[in-house]
Scaffold this active site. Structure first.
Site, PDB file in Angstrom:
ATOM      1  N   ASP A  55       0.830  -1.207   0.000  1.00  0.00           N
ATOM      2  CA  ASP A  55       0.000   0.000   0.000  1.00  0.00           C
ATOM      3  C   ASP A  55       0.865   1.257   0.000  1.00  0.00           C
ATOM      4  OD1 ASP A  55       0.871  -0.168   2.603  1.00  0.00           O
ATOM      5  OD2 ASP A  55      -1.100   0.114   3.519  1.00  0.00           O
ATOM      6  N   SER A  56       2.192   1.071   0.050  1.00  0.00           N
ATOM      7  CA  SER A  56       3.113   2.194  -0.176  1.00  0.00           C
ATOM      8  C   SER A  56       2.920   2.767  -1.577  1.00  0.00           C
ATOM      9  CB  SER A  56       4.568   1.754   0.029  1.00  0.00           C
ATOM     10  OG  SER A  56       4.870   0.646  -0.797  1.00  0.00           O
ATOM     11  N   LYS A  98      -1.142  -9.443   2.660  1.00  0.00           N
ATOM     12  CA  LYS A  98      -0.417  -8.997   3.866  1.00  0.00           C
ATOM     13  C   LYS A  98      -1.312  -8.051   4.641  1.00  0.00           C
ATOM     14  CE  LYS A  98       3.242  -5.987   3.822  1.00  0.00           C
ATOM     15  NZ  LYS A  98       2.746  -4.870   4.645  1.00  0.00           N
ATOM     16  N   GLU A 112       9.430  -4.218  10.414  1.00  0.00           N
ATOM     17  CA  GLU A 112       9.826  -2.909   9.875  1.00  0.00           C
ATOM     18  C   GLU A 112      10.395  -2.012  10.961  1.00  0.00           C
ATOM     19  OE1 GLU A 112       7.059  -0.965   7.251  1.00  0.00           O
ATOM     20  OE2 GLU A 112       8.219   0.895   7.266  1.00  0.00           O
ATOM     21  N   ASP A 152      -1.086  -6.152  -0.316  1.00  0.00           N
ATOM     22  CA  ASP A 152      -1.454  -5.554   0.977  1.00  0.00           C
ATOM     23  C   ASP A 152      -2.955  -5.328   1.072  1.00  0.00           C
ATOM     24  OD1 ASP A 152       0.562  -5.093   2.826  1.00  0.00           O
ATOM     25  OD2 ASP A 152       1.204  -3.209   1.893  1.00  0.00           O
ATOM     26  N   GLU A 207      -1.328  -5.593   8.494  1.00  0.00           N
ATOM     27  CA  GLU A 207      -0.502  -5.034   9.554  1.00  0.00           C
ATOM     28  C   GLU A 207      -1.118  -5.308  10.923  1.00  0.00           C
ATOM     29  OE1 GLU A 207       0.311  -0.873   8.925  1.00  0.00           O
ATOM     30  OE2 GLU A 207       1.149  -1.229   6.920  1.00  0.00           O
TER      31      GLU A 207
HETATM   32  O1  KIV Z   1       3.564  -1.161   1.605  1.00  0.00           O
HETATM   33  C1  KIV Z   1       4.745  -1.544   1.604  1.00  0.00           C
HETATM   34  O2  KIV Z   1       5.540  -1.242   0.701  1.00  0.00           O
HETATM   35  C2  KIV Z   1       5.179  -2.377   2.716  1.00  0.00           C
HETATM   36  C3  KIV Z   1       6.641  -2.634   2.829  1.00  0.00           C
HETATM   37  C4  KIV Z   1       7.264  -1.446   3.438  1.00  0.00           C
HETATM   38  C5  KIV Z   1       6.931  -3.870   3.582  1.00  0.00           C
HETATM   39  O3  KIV Z   1       4.399  -2.778   3.518  1.00  0.00           O
END
Ligand code: KIV
Length: 273
Positions: free
Chosen positions: A49-50, A118, A187, A88, A120
């Site tokens: 989600d970055s 993924k 992280e 994510d 969090e």
């Molecule tokens: O969203 C992302 O890029 C991430 C990485 C920083 C692991 O979660």
């Protein structure tokens, strides 16, 4: 007739089986063309989600939607054939209940074809991780600095650097590993803590600012290529292609203005009669 492609994609169990073995290599990917370029070199790619920060210039990942994740997940699946693709779940799409997480995760897996999701969070997400894992959804965890919690954390600083915070993060990692996460991103945490978690949990740990003690590493592709303005301490720039893009565009602009581009070799002649 077989409908399987010749190249077998890596799976979540393949990554899980790498605990304590050869380091797991991973990067983020949001586009078909970058997915194609990194596919031969990584074990998994994360549609993180970055993408909200990197592609859309957002300050945080809070506004990222499920639709944004699905669109880029589809692009990355089209561009790759070997690496496991992990997508994510964005903020607000899974924390409400295990049932909400299951609905979002199954939509993401069905609409992208990716092999895992993924999410969090540590102990507070353990019940959800178990709920998903028991129902056929491979879950990668993410503890330590969790950017979706920026509004409660207050800043993007490293965590686990004192005993109290280290104990909480260790407990978080143990909880989601026991709940069935096939891997866990660590992280921005201190080195001794990353080492201890890696020794104590059954799931492979994937560091991003978690030191070489982890079972594998991940970076945001644009950060390690030198395309991002500001990067955290844990990023190494393996290339600096930002200035090269500027130089190429400058050369293009001056050739267009001088009418030296397009040249004859870029131009279609009429068909001979
Ligand atoms: O969203 C992302 O890029 C991430 C990485 C920083 C692991 O979660």
């Amino acid at each position: 007739m077989s409908v399987q492609s010749a190249v077998r994609r890596l799976t979540a169990p393949d990554i899980r089986a790498r605990k304590g073995g050869e380091p797991i290599v991973s990067l983020t990917a949001y586009h078909a063309h970058t997915a194609r370029l990194i596919d031969p070199h990584v074990d998994f790619m994360l549609v993180g989600d970055s993408l909200g920060n990197v592609m859309h210039g957002l300050e945080t990942t809070i506004p990222v939607t499920v639709e944004m994740m699905i669109l880029q997940g589809q692009a990355v699946m089209r561009g790759s054939k070997r690496a496991l693709v992990v997508v994510d779940l964005p903020f607000g799409s899974y924390e409400g209940s295990p049932q909400q997480a299951f609905a979002t995760a199954t939509r993401v897996l069905k609409e992208t074809g990716a092999g895992a999701i993924k999410l969090e969070g540590g102990r507070r997400m353990a019940e959800t991780v178990r709920f998903l894992a028991d129902r056929g959804v491979p879950v990668m965890g993410h503890v330590g600095l969790t950017p979706q919690s920026i509004n409660t954390l207050g800043s993007f600083r490293a965590l686990g650097r004192d005993d109290e915070s280290a104990a909480i993060i260790l407990d978080d990692a143990c909880a989601i590993s026991e709940a069935g996460a096939f891997a866990i991103v660590l992280e921005a945490i201190s080195e001794p803590l990353a080492r201890q978690i890696t020794q104590e949990v059954a799931a492979p740990t994937i560091g991003i600012g978690g030191s070489s003690a982890c079972d594998g590493q991940i970076l945001v592709l644009e950060d390690m290529l030198g395309l991002s303005d500001r990067v955290p301490r844990f990023v190494k720039k393996f290339a600096n292609i930002g200035p090269a893009i500027g130089e190429a565009v400058e050369a293009y602009a001056s050739e267009v203005r001088a009418r030296s581009f397009p040249a004859e070799e870029h131009t279609y002649a009429p068909k001979k009669a």
